[in-house]
Design a protein around this motif. Structure first.
Motif, PDB file in Angstrom:
ATOM      1  N   PRO A 117      26.469  -8.338  29.453  1.00 44.11           N
ATOM      2  CA  PRO A 117      26.312  -7.045  30.135  1.00 44.11           C
ATOM      3  C   PRO A 117      25.234  -7.058  31.223  1.00 44.11           C
ATOM      4  CG  PRO A 117      26.525  -6.722  27.770  1.00 44.11           C
ATOM      5  CD  PRO A 117      26.376  -8.196  27.980  1.00 44.11           C
ATOM      6  N   ASP A 118      25.443  -6.255  32.265  1.00 37.00           N
ATOM      7  CA  ASP A 118      24.506  -6.176  33.388  1.00 37.00           C
ATOM      8  C   ASP A 118      23.109  -5.706  32.980  1.00 37.00           C
ATOM      9  OD1 ASP A 118      26.360  -7.085  35.178  1.00 37.00           O
ATOM     10  OD2 ASP A 118      26.953  -5.097  35.888  1.00 37.00           O
ATOM     11  N   GLU A 119      23.008  -5.021  31.839  1.00 34.84           N
ATOM     12  CA  GLU A 119      21.693  -4.521  31.416  1.00 34.84           C
ATOM     13  C   GLU A 119      20.688  -5.651  31.228  1.00 34.84           C
ATOM     14  OE1 GLU A 119      21.479  -3.347  27.048  1.00 34.84           O
ATOM     15  OE2 GLU A 119      23.654  -3.389  27.367  1.00 34.84           O
ATOM     16  N   TYR A 120      21.184  -6.888  31.057  1.00 39.01           N
ATOM     17  CA  TYR A 120      20.283  -8.014  30.856  1.00 39.01           C
ATOM     18  C   TYR A 120      19.822  -8.639  32.170  1.00 39.01           C
ATOM     19  CZ  TYR A 120      21.722  -7.395  26.068  1.00 39.01           C
ATOM     20  OH  TYR A 120      21.975  -6.844  24.834  1.00 39.01           O
ATOM     21  N   THR A 121      20.072  -7.935  33.260  1.00 36.40           N
ATOM     22  CA  THR A 121      19.527  -8.375  34.545  1.00 36.40           C
ATOM     23  C   THR A 121      18.017  -8.244  34.549  1.00 36.40           C
ATOM     24  OG1 THR A 121      21.544  -7.729  35.732  1.00 36.40           O
ATOM     25  CG2 THR A 121      19.533  -7.942  37.042  1.00 36.40           C
ATOM     26  N   GLU A 122      17.498  -7.217  33.875  1.00 36.11           N
ATOM     27  CA  GLU A 122      16.059  -6.956  33.890  1.00 36.11           C
ATOM     28  C   GLU A 122      15.449  -6.888  32.498  1.00 36.11           C
ATOM     29  OE1 GLU A 122      15.232  -3.586  36.325  1.00 36.11           O
ATOM     30  OE2 GLU A 122      15.929  -4.569  38.161  1.00 36.11           O
ATOM     31  N   GLN A 123      16.134  -7.433  31.523  1.00 39.84           N
ATOM     32  CA  GLN A 123      15.554  -7.538  30.187  1.00 39.84           C
ATOM     33  C   GLN A 123      16.159  -8.731  29.475  1.00 39.84           C
ATOM     34  OE1 GLN A 123      16.853  -4.585  27.210  1.00 39.84           O
ATOM     35  NE2 GLN A 123      18.168  -3.717  28.800  1.00 39.84           N
ATOM     36  N   SER A 124      15.443  -9.252  28.516  1.00 42.49           N
ATOM     37  CA  SER A 124      15.895 -10.448  27.825  1.00 42.49           C
ATOM     38  C   SER A 124      17.076 -10.145  26.910  1.00 42.49           C
ATOM     39  CB  SER A 124      14.751 -11.026  26.990  1.00 42.49           C
ATOM     40  OG  SER A 124      15.233 -12.082  26.175  1.00 42.49           O
ATOM     41  N   PRO A 125      18.037 -11.065  26.846  1.00 44.87           N
ATOM     42  CA  PRO A 125      19.124 -10.920  25.873  1.00 44.87           C
ATOM     43  C   PRO A 125      18.624 -10.886  24.426  1.00 44.87           C
ATOM     44  CG  PRO A 125      19.717 -12.521  27.544  1.00 44.87           C
ATOM     45  CD  PRO A 125      18.254 -12.200  27.742  1.00 44.87           C
ATOM     46  N   ARG A 196      23.573 -14.414  47.758  1.00 41.38           N
ATOM     47  CA  ARG A 196      23.661 -12.981  48.086  1.00 41.38           C
ATOM     48  C   ARG A 196      22.571 -12.235  47.335  1.00 41.38           C
ATOM     49  NH1 ARG A 196      25.526  -8.261  45.783  1.00 41.38           N
ATOM     50  NH2 ARG A 196      26.647  -6.763  47.105  1.00 41.38           N
ATOM     51  N   PHE A 197      21.786 -11.429  48.072  1.00 37.61           N
ATOM     52  CA  PHE A 197      20.805 -10.570  47.437  1.00 37.61           C
ATOM     53  C   PHE A 197      21.481  -9.332  46.852  1.00 37.61           C
ATOM     54  CE2 PHE A 197      17.657 -12.449  50.582  1.00 37.61           C
ATOM     55  CZ  PHE A 197      17.045 -13.245  49.631  1.00 37.61           C
ATOM     56  N   ASN A 221      14.045 -13.080  35.894  1.00 41.99           N
ATOM     57  CA  ASN A 221      14.519 -14.277  36.590  1.00 41.99           C
ATOM     58  C   ASN A 221      15.260 -15.207  35.636  1.00 41.99           C
ATOM     59  OD1 ASN A 221      12.976 -13.116  38.585  1.00 41.99           O
ATOM     60  ND2 ASN A 221      11.952 -14.998  39.194  1.00 41.99           N
ATOM     61  N   ALA A 222      15.932 -16.181  36.223  1.00 45.95           N
ATOM     62  CA  ALA A 222      16.551 -17.258  35.460  1.00 45.95           C
ATOM     63  C   ALA A 222      16.423 -18.534  36.272  1.00 45.95           C
ATOM     64  CB  ALA A 222      18.017 -16.952  35.167  1.00 45.95           C
ATOM     65  N   VAL A 237      14.857 -17.579  40.028  1.00 46.93           N
ATOM     66  CA  VAL A 237      15.218 -16.575  41.031  1.00 46.93           C
ATOM     67  C   VAL A 237      15.660 -15.315  40.288  1.00 46.93           C
ATOM     68  CG1 VAL A 237      15.907 -18.189  42.838  1.00 46.93           C
ATOM     69  CG2 VAL A 237      17.604 -17.398  41.196  1.00 46.93           C
ATOM     70  N   TYR A 238      15.715 -14.206  41.015  1.00 48.54           N
ATOM     71  CA  TYR A 238      16.147 -12.956  40.415  1.00 48.54           C
ATOM     72  C   TYR A 238      17.568 -13.087  39.851  1.00 48.54           C
ATOM     73  CZ  TYR A 238      12.144 -10.525  42.435  1.00 48.54           C
ATOM     74  OH  TYR A 238      10.871 -10.117  42.752  1.00 48.54           O
ATOM     75  N   ARG A 239      17.758 -12.567  38.662  1.00 50.23           N
ATOM     76  CA  ARG A 239      19.082 -12.610  38.038  1.00 50.23           C
ATOM     77  C   ARG A 239      20.102 -11.771  38.796  1.00 50.23           C
ATOM     78  NH1 ARG A 239      16.957 -11.336  31.922  1.00 50.23           N
ATOM     79  NH2 ARG A 239      15.343 -12.959  31.872  1.00 50.23           N
ATOM     80  N   SER A 240      19.602 -10.827  39.594  1.00 49.88           N
ATOM     81  CA  SER A 240      20.503  -9.978  40.375  1.00 49.88           C
ATOM     82  C   SER A 240      21.035 -10.686  41.614  1.00 49.88           C
ATOM     83  CB  SER A 240      19.788  -8.697  40.797  1.00 49.88           C
ATOM     84  OG  SER A 240      18.614  -8.988  41.537  1.00 49.88           O
ATOM     85  N   ASP A 241      20.426 -11.833  41.999  1.00 48.80           N
ATOM     86  CA  ASP A 241      20.972 -12.627  43.096  1.00 48.80           C
ATOM     87  C   ASP A 241      22.320 -13.197  42.662  1.00 48.80           C
ATOM     88  OD1 ASP A 241      18.633 -12.140  44.423  1.00 48.80           O
ATOM     89  OD2 ASP A 241      17.936 -14.224  44.445  1.00 48.80           O
ATOM     90  N   ALA A 242      23.191 -13.425  43.629  1.00 53.15           N
ATOM     91  CA  ALA A 242      24.478 -14.066  43.343  1.00 53.15           C
ATOM     92  C   ALA A 242      24.464 -15.458  43.965  1.00 53.15           C
ATOM     93  CB  ALA A 242      25.629 -13.236  43.891  1.00 53.15           C
TER      94      ALA A 242
END
Length: 251
Positions: A117-125, A196-197, A221-222, A237-242
């Motif tokens: 899920p996208d919620e783990y872009t800014e929190q740990s699984p 992609r940002f 980040n990852a 890098v930010y997990r939200s980057d593609a």
């Protein structure tokens, strides 16, 4: 006095023309640098044909969409020799152009690459302890096809250990597309798909290759593998980057 004024204007005009020509040359040079095709005269097709004759590629077909990939053994690992093209939610065509997908694959956010899920872009699984332990297991599949998985940081390190400590990634870079051709001595065929940002901006197409690791790097980040024309490194890098995805075969 009148003659001096005319001469002064002529000199001024010449200066303006010279300045305009120089600016035009700089703009033209910058435009060429932004175009991968203008940087390297080795065509993609010729590059691919050379690799096909130089390496013992295997093939694998993703049953989800029928896409077929070259595979290559490097050391004790078997890698896809192409970027993943599977069209998943949270994936994008390089430079927002679907025609680029065939060569460069798609760009994925970290959560899309892992299929979480996208919620783990800014929190740990770790919020979902079962999911967390699944990701930590060997051969975590994520968005990879059956029998393949998203590389761990350790697996990227194992790949890099095949090359000298001071390697800038030339052994992995393709001979085509990059401004300065790589050697591609192992058939990995790394292409600079850029990234992609989260704001929708596409960057570094034709200049940089980035590939996800499944491993976290801090809260948002990852780890990713990065290849430029001057360097090869593992960093967050930010997990939200593609960015791109390369799959490695299960063992």
């Amino acid at each position: 006095m009148h003659t001096s004024f005319i001469v002064f204007n002529i000199i001024g005009l010449i200066i303006v023309i010279i300045a305009a020509v120089r600016i035009g040359m700089k703009i033209s040079k910058a435009s060429k640098q932004e175009s991968p095709d203008a940087q390297n005269k080795i065509s993609y097709d010729d590059c691919l044909a050379k690799n096909n004759s130089s390496f013992k590629y295997g093939t694998f077909t993703d049953t989800r969409d029928g896409e077929t990939y070259h595979t290559v053994k490097i050391g004790n690992q078997i890698w896809m020799a192409e970027n993943l093209r599977y069209k998943a939610e949270g994936s994008f065509a390089p430079k927002n152009d679907e025609e680029n997908v065939k060569k460069f694959g798609r760009l994925y956010t970290w959560t899309s690459a892992l299929g979480i899920p996208d919620e783990y872009t800014e929190q740990s699984p770790a919020k979902d302890i079962e999911m967390y332990h699944q990701i930590k297991e060997d051969n975590f599949q994520g968005i990879a096809p059956e029998g393949w998985h998203i590389p761990s940081l350790k697996e990227w390190e194992e790949l890099m250990n095949n090359f000298p400590d001071n390697s800038n990634g030339i052994e992995l870079r393709s001979e085509c597309i990059w401004q300065h051709p790589g050697e591609d001595s192992v058939g990995f065929f790394a292409l600079p798909a850029g990234y992609r940002f989260n704001n929708g901006t596409f960057c570094q197409f034709g200049k940089r290759a980035r590939f996800w690791s499944k491993d976290e790097y801090g809260k948002t980040n990852a780890y990713r593998m990065s290849i430029t024309e001057n360097s090869m490194d593992l960093e967050g890098v930010y997990r939200s980057d593609a960015i791109s995805v390369r799959c490695v075969k299960n063992v």
